[in-house]
Design an enzyme around this catalytic site. Structure first.
Site, mmCIF file in Angstrom:
data_model
loop_
_atom_site.group_PDB
_atom_site.id
_atom_site.type_symbol
_atom_site.label_atom_id
_atom_site.label_comp_id
_atom_site.label_asym_id
_atom_site.label_seq_id
_atom_site.Cartn_x
_atom_site.Cartn_y
_atom_site.Cartn_z
ATOM 1 N N GLU A 86 36.164 -32.046 -14.014
ATOM 2 C CA GLU A 86 35.349 -31.170 -13.164
ATOM 3 C C GLU A 86 35.127 -31.769 -11.780
ATOM 4 O O GLU A 86 34.263 -31.319 -11.032
ATOM 5 C CB GLU A 86 34.001 -30.873 -13.837
ATOM 6 N N LYS B 287 26.888 -19.097 -20.140
ATOM 7 C CA LYS B 287 28.315 -19.081 -19.813
ATOM 8 C C LYS B 287 28.874 -17.754 -20.329
ATOM 9 O O LYS B 287 28.962 -17.551 -21.553
ATOM 10 C CB LYS B 287 29.028 -20.223 -20.539
#
Ligand code: PGA
Ligand code: ZN
Length: 426
Positions: free
Chosen positions: A206, A336
């Site tokens: 990430e 999410k």
């Protein structure tokens, strides 16, 4: 035919930030408006998540999405043809019913979430407004406070350290743009500290620095130093947020963490010790997804001091949020959309958390693309936090930069959320 009627649905294979195939959906309306979205993909997933449909086999590591794309171009396109794109809830319900599985494995969670998000974009385009305003109307004036990763770990860095996300939160910032600039200073300072130690080894999935640390404490100490070197007071200007992602190192009833074997209570004790030693304001998945009693015991000890976030534990599921609220096991939920499957279900999880008085954090996945839908969801739904990964790599920066544009579009009406003030007095 109304101008918002769905005229054409196109699915195609595109590629994510790990170089893996993923699903893009493009929806064209009769009046000419268009919406596009791309499914993200997790690596440290909870067992209760909607499942992406992957082709398996030898090609592309088994990650190909030919069947999911065919589902978009076939049954999903047929299901949506002629229907009103503005009716998100009804269309999401139709997708869920036609899929017919609990885990969305027939059409594929990837096919469904990209479709659901593309519908929202198409409806906003038909209304002539950006998605954040389409969702939130005039009340959408609050920018989420970013949680930004400085060091990656866990499943995103070949398990080099057990802990997954070492993040910072610019709690002293007064605008989204300022929060990003403060974080950029910390990211630069952390990089120079790593270089001086001779341990700068690129970045994890990430965009956070590769965690070349002896252990988790070494990483936490370095993070505090980076905040100081950037000229900030740890805890006052810039605080720490952690994603422990404990499901990832839980096996046969035990936690293997920092080279030692723990039961639920001894891991909790270790984490509570960190709360005393480091300026931590948020801690995600401190225990494994099925350890609800452990969560509740940890929360009883820590809920007034720190934000306790359920990710794998709650998988963006409204019923799980309600059960966790009844058990007093958390005080925040990670949202999410691809864990839930559709935007309607993701919003239901967020609403359930809000009804319980919790904080909400809209979140990206470790596998991402240029898609910036989640930033619009955070602003449109009024979520006070946004988690996107680090301050590097364009699939991350695309989201941060979109937040800057939204803040600018709001002008003097824009406010930055202050979700941690509730923990400040204690
Ligand atoms: P994932 O990680 O996208 O790999 O699941 C993100 C998180 O755990 O928050
Ligand atoms: Zn997580």
């Amino acid at each position: 035919m109304s101008t918002a009627a769905i005229a054409r649905v196109v699915g195609r294979r595109v590629w994510d930030s790990r170089g893996r195939p993923t699903v893009e959906v493009e929806i064209h309306l009769a009046g000419g408006a268009r919406g596009t979205a791309i499914a993200p993909a997790g690596a440290s997933t909870g067992s209760g998540e909607a499942r992406d449909l992957r082709d398996g086999g030898r090609a592309l590591g088994g990650y190909d999405v030919a069947t999911a794309v065919a589902n978009v171009n076939g049954p999903i396109a047929k299901l949506l043809a002629g229907r009103d794109a503005a009716d998100q809830a009804a269309l999401d319900r139709a997708l869920i019913a036609a899929d017919g599985t609990v885990d969305r494995s027939r059409f594929g969670g990837n096919a469904i979430v990209a479709t659901s998000m593309a519908l929202a974009h198409a409806a906003a385009a038909a209304a002539g407004v950006p998605l954040w305003r389409h969702l939130g109307g005039d009340r959408a004036t609050v920018l989420p406070l970013p949680q930004i990763q400085i060091f990656g770990g866990g499943a995103h860095a070949a398990r080099r350290v057990d802990l997954q996300d070492f993040m910072v939160v610019a709690v002293g910032a007064t605008s989204f743009a300022a929060a990003l600039a403060m974080t950029a200073e910390v990211y630069i300072a952390a990089g120079s500290l790593m270089a001086e130690r001779g341990s700068l080894q690129g970045v994890a999935d990430e965009g956070g620095y590769w965690p070349a640390f002896a252990n988790n404490d070494d990483a936490l100490t370095t993070l505090v130093r980076a905040i100081e070197r950037a000229g900030f007071v740890p805890g006052h200007d810039v605080a720490i947020a952690l994603d422990i992602a404990a499901t990832q190192f839980f096996k046969d009833g035990r936690y293997r963490f920092d080279g030692r074997d723990h039961d639920s209570d001894s891991l909790a004790t270790l984490l509570l010790g960190w709360l005393d030693r480091y300026p931590i304001v948020s801690i995600e998945d401190p225990l494994a997804e099925h350890d609800r009693d452990g969560f509740a015991r940890f929360a009883a000890a820590a809920r007034d001091r720190v934000q306790i976030v359920g990710d794998d534990f709650l998988v963006t599921n409204a019923a799980r949020v309600e059960a966790a609220a009844a058990a007093r096991a958390c005080n925040a939920v990670l949202v999410k959309p691809n864990q839930a499957g559709t935007l309607t279900e993701a919003k239901a999880a967020l609403d359930a958390a809000r009804a319980a008085g919790w904080n909400t954090i809209v979140s990206a996945r470790s596998g991402e693309t240029e898609d910036v839908t989640i930033v619009h969801l955070a602003v449109g739904w009024g979520a006070p936090e946004l988690k996107v990964g680090s301050f590097a790599r364009s699939e991350r920066m695309a989201k941060w930069n979109e937040g800057i544009r939204i803040e600018e579009a709001l002008g003097s009406a824009a406010r930055l959320a202050r979700p941690f003030d509730r923990f400040r007095s204690s």
